[in-house]
Scaffold this motif. Structure first.
Motif, PDB file in Angstrom:
ATOM      1  N   ALA A 310       0.817  -1.216   0.000  1.00  0.00           N
ATOM      2  CA  ALA A 310       0.000   0.000   0.000  1.00  0.00           C
ATOM      3  C   ALA A 310       0.851   1.265   0.000  1.00  0.00           C
ATOM      4  O   ALA A 310       0.536   2.237  -0.697  1.00  0.00           O
ATOM      5  CB  ALA A 310      -0.934  -0.010   1.213  1.00  0.00           C
ATOM      6  N   VAL A 311       1.940   1.259   0.782  1.00  0.00           N
ATOM      7  CA  VAL A 311       2.787   2.454   0.851  1.00  0.00           C
ATOM      8  C   VAL A 311       3.477   2.693  -0.487  1.00  0.00           C
ATOM      9  O   VAL A 311       3.513   3.820  -1.002  1.00  0.00           O
ATOM     10  CB  VAL A 311       3.826   2.311   1.979  1.00  0.00           C
ATOM     11  N   GLU A 312       4.038   1.631  -1.067  1.00  0.00           N
ATOM     12  CA  GLU A 312       4.726   1.782  -2.350  1.00  0.00           C
ATOM     13  C   GLU A 312       3.770   2.272  -3.442  1.00  0.00           C
ATOM     14  O   GLU A 312       4.121   3.105  -4.272  1.00  0.00           O
ATOM     15  CB  GLU A 312       5.353   0.444  -2.769  1.00  0.00           C
ATOM     16  N   GLU A 313       2.539   1.743  -3.418  1.00  0.00           N
ATOM     17  CA  GLU A 313       1.550   2.167  -4.401  1.00  0.00           C
ATOM     18  C   GLU A 313       1.229   3.658  -4.238  1.00  0.00           C
ATOM     19  O   GLU A 313       1.113   4.392  -5.225  1.00  0.00           O
ATOM     20  CB  GLU A 313       0.262   1.349  -4.233  1.00  0.00           C
ATOM     21  N   LEU A 314       1.102   4.103  -2.997  1.00  0.00           N
ATOM     22  CA  LEU A 314       0.793   5.508  -2.742  1.00  0.00           C
ATOM     23  C   LEU A 314       1.883   6.421  -3.278  1.00  0.00           C
ATOM     24  O   LEU A 314       1.617   7.408  -3.960  1.00  0.00           O
ATOM     25  CB  LEU A 314       0.613   5.733  -1.232  1.00  0.00           C
ATOM     26  N   ALA A 330       8.835  17.860  -2.404  1.00  0.00           N
ATOM     27  CA  ALA A 330       9.053  17.968  -0.965  1.00  0.00           C
ATOM     28  C   ALA A 330       7.738  17.989  -0.208  1.00  0.00           C
ATOM     29  O   ALA A 330       7.600  17.345   0.845  1.00  0.00           O
ATOM     30  CB  ALA A 330       9.861  19.231  -0.658  1.00  0.00           C
ATOM     31  N   VAL A 331       6.755  18.698  -0.738  1.00  0.00           N
ATOM     32  CA  VAL A 331       5.435  18.752  -0.092  1.00  0.00           C
ATOM     33  C   VAL A 331       4.807  17.369  -0.038  1.00  0.00           C
ATOM     34  O   VAL A 331       4.283  16.942   1.002  1.00  0.00           O
ATOM     35  CB  VAL A 331       4.514  19.742  -0.842  1.00  0.00           C
ATOM     36  N   VAL A 332       4.864  16.644  -1.153  1.00  0.00           N
ATOM     37  CA  VAL A 332       4.267  15.309  -1.208  1.00  0.00           C
ATOM     38  C   VAL A 332       4.974  14.357  -0.245  1.00  0.00           C
ATOM     39  O   VAL A 332       4.324  13.561   0.449  1.00  0.00           O
ATOM     40  CB  VAL A 332       4.330  14.758  -2.650  1.00  0.00           C
ATOM     41  N   MET A 333       6.302  14.440  -0.179  1.00  0.00           N
ATOM     42  CA  MET A 333       7.037  13.561   0.730  1.00  0.00           C
ATOM     43  C   MET A 333       6.672  13.828   2.187  1.00  0.00           C
ATOM     44  O   MET A 333       6.473  12.894   2.975  1.00  0.00           O
ATOM     45  CB  MET A 333       8.542  13.712   0.503  1.00  0.00           C
ATOM     46  N   LEU A 357      11.669   4.742  -0.143  1.00  0.00           N
ATOM     47  CA  LEU A 357      10.842   5.401  -1.142  1.00  0.00           C
ATOM     48  C   LEU A 357      11.355   6.786  -1.515  1.00  0.00           C
ATOM     49  O   LEU A 357      11.284   7.206  -2.676  1.00  0.00           O
ATOM     50  CB  LEU A 357       9.401   5.507  -0.620  1.00  0.00           C
ATOM     51  N   PHE A 358      11.890   7.498  -0.535  1.00  0.00           N
ATOM     52  CA  PHE A 358      12.245   8.900  -0.754  1.00  0.00           C
ATOM     53  C   PHE A 358      13.636   9.096  -1.342  1.00  0.00           C
ATOM     54  O   PHE A 358      13.878  10.095  -2.027  1.00  0.00           O
ATOM     55  CB  PHE A 358      12.151   9.677   0.557  1.00  0.00           C
ATOM     56  N   VAL A 359      14.577   8.200  -1.031  1.00  0.00           N
ATOM     57  CA  VAL A 359      15.937   8.383  -1.539  1.00  0.00           C
ATOM     58  C   VAL A 359      15.972   8.406  -3.068  1.00  0.00           C
ATOM     59  O   VAL A 359      16.533   9.338  -3.659  1.00  0.00           O
ATOM     60  CB  VAL A 359      16.893   7.308  -0.973  1.00  0.00           C
ATOM     61  N   PRO A 360      15.374   7.421  -3.760  1.00  0.00           N
ATOM     62  CA  PRO A 360      15.377   7.502  -5.235  1.00  0.00           C
ATOM     63  C   PRO A 360      14.641   8.733  -5.759  1.00  0.00           C
ATOM     64  O   PRO A 360      15.089   9.373  -6.718  1.00  0.00           O
ATOM     65  CB  PRO A 360      14.663   6.211  -5.659  1.00  0.00           C
ATOM     66  N   LEU A 361      13.537   9.081  -5.114  1.00  0.00           N
ATOM     67  CA  LEU A 361      12.765  10.241  -5.547  1.00  0.00           C
ATOM     68  C   LEU A 361      13.549  11.536  -5.336  1.00  0.00           C
ATOM     69  O   LEU A 361      13.579  12.411  -6.208  1.00  0.00           O
ATOM     70  CB  LEU A 361      11.441  10.294  -4.782  1.00  0.00           C
TER      71      LEU A 361
END
Length: 435
Positions: A310-314, A330-333, A357-361
């Motif tokens: 669920a988290v990865e999909e979000l 940044a806002v979305v993270m 999730l955030f490091v690649p993004l």
């Protein structure tokens, strides 16, 4: 499936606002996430139960630290501290609130008992709060500040664990950062928390509050502490036990071993007689057992969110609409971190999930390692204050509700959410673009 996180966290928040017990609210949220992800009711419950062991060490450390805190109270040193606080600060509301925040700060780094000190220190002060017409919401905000800001900024005690989790999680996901840089990344977000505390103490809750407690006999209450005026040998030995627990905890990087060291020292120094062992353990479990079990359930809930994808999909869905906008990213993270941590209730348990999730993004958007660390650390901490399942809110409520006149949601969670999550969000954004 991408909506499982959002819907389940909303279920948790709504059920909690309607004052359903947090254990039942967590179970309802976990089952909701599982059902939306396509699991059956039975499979959802089984996944919840299977994931509860993921935070068993944390639950055990809370129980042991609760036992250690009861022993500290048994020594009388807490009464000694309360007596002198009453004498020095009974007519200085702001100073008392800031002192409480300072004492809470010590519980994260110097004396690693975390929230275990609250049910011992706060209940004897309730009569003083009522006499001084202090809004207990201000006390909750002060306690939550001390339970969060130190570990976010200072790499010792719980802060050592928090910083290590950020560094290791980032390194494992392909972005290298030195351990000594983590505190620099967290400095700006912590400044936001300081601002939130000062606003609460000097603006929001500055006015006196009628408590409806009736006539409070302060003299009688103070006389109840008259035997704790003198510093005794047991107090000195207790301080030595605390230092031993701190040193061992830092050396071994284990709260469980540190707490066991403190407990053993209290028995060896005979501050607590062996004959009292059963009673102190029972009292420690009674004091911290509820919180420990909530932590286990929160771990099971996190497992449901992770294992169902669920988290990865979000995050996958949200990353598609970001384009190359750093501001939007940044806002979305930060909003994603807020949603997840509000549900799980643990910044420590959220960091590994968010880092993956955030490091690649962050790398694709051009954020520096320092900025990425600030985003991950802030996103992990931003929902901790205000979460019904967080120990940073459960702890203050445990102390302030000793007389049954402090509501967990409206008197702890809502004030701490407003005073800390808003400045954390703003300062987290600022850190992402300054660092």
């Amino acid at each position: 499936m991408e909506y499982a996180v959002i819907v389940s966290v909303l279920v948790l928040i709504v059920l909690s606002l309607f004052r359903l017990n947090v254990i039942l609210a967590l179970m309802g949220a976990a089952v909701t996430a599982g059902l939306i992800a396509g699991l059956s009711f039975t499979d959802s419950v089984e996944m919840l139960v299977s994931g509860m062991g993921g935070r068993a060490d944390t639950a055990l450390s809370y129980i042991l630290l609760g036992v250690f805190a009861v022993m500290i109270g048994y020594s009388g040193i807490t009464g000694f501290l309360v007596t002198h606080l009453v004498k020095l600060l009974k007519n200085k509301r702001a100073a008392l609130l800031l002192t409480i925040a300072g004492v809470a700060c010590l519980s994260q780094n110097v004396i690693p008992v975390h929230i275990a000190f609250i049910p011992i220190l706060i209940p004897p002060l309730l009569y003083l709060f009522d006499h001084m017409k202090i809004n207990r919401r201000a006390v909750a905000v002060s306690l939550t500040f001390g339970l969060k800001a130190p570990y976010m900024l200072i790499p010792a005690g719980y802060g050592l664990i928090f910083h290590q989790i950020i560094q290791e999680s980032m390194n494992e996901n392909g972005m290298n950062i030195a351990f000594g840089q983590i505190w620099q990344a967290m400095l700006i977000p912590v400044v936001g928390m300081v601002a939130g505390l000062l606003v609460a103490v000097f603006i929001t809750y500055r006015r006196e509050k009628e408590t409806g407690a009736g006539n409070v006999d302060v003299t009688e209450a103070e006389n109840g502490l008259k035997n704790t005026n003198k510093f005794r040998l047991s107090h000195l030995l207790t301080l030595i036990a605390i230092v031993c627990a701190l040193v061992v905890q830092v050396w071994t990087e284990s709260l469980v071993i540190g707490a066991l060291t403190g407990i053993a020292a209290m028995f060896i120094f005979r501050v607590v007689p062996i004959i009292e062992a059963d009673q102190t353990v029972n009292d420690g479990v009674r004091m911290m057992g509820m919180i420990a079990f909530v932590m286990l359930l929160a771990s099971g809930y996190a497992t449901v969110l992770q294992d169902t994808g669920a988290v990865e999909e979000l995050v996958a869905v949200t990353s598609d609409i970001l384009g190359g906008s750093q501001l939007l990213g940044a806002v979305v993270m930060l909003l994603t971190g807020l949603l997840i941590t509000m549900g799980i209730g643990s910044s420590f348990g959220t960091i590994p999930i968010l880092a993956a999730l955030f490091v690649p993004l962050s790398a694709s958007l051009g954020f520096s390692p320092l900025a990425t660390a600030a985003l991950i650390g802030t996103a992990g901490a931003i929902g901790d204050a205000g979460s019904p399942a967080s120990d940073s809110t459960l702890g203050p409520t445990a102390g302030l509700n000793a007389d049954g006149r402090h509501d967990h949601i409206w008197d702890t969670c809502v004030p701490t959410f407003l005073h800390f999550n808003i400045p954390l969000f703003i300062c987290g954004l600022a850190a992402a673009f300054i660092l």
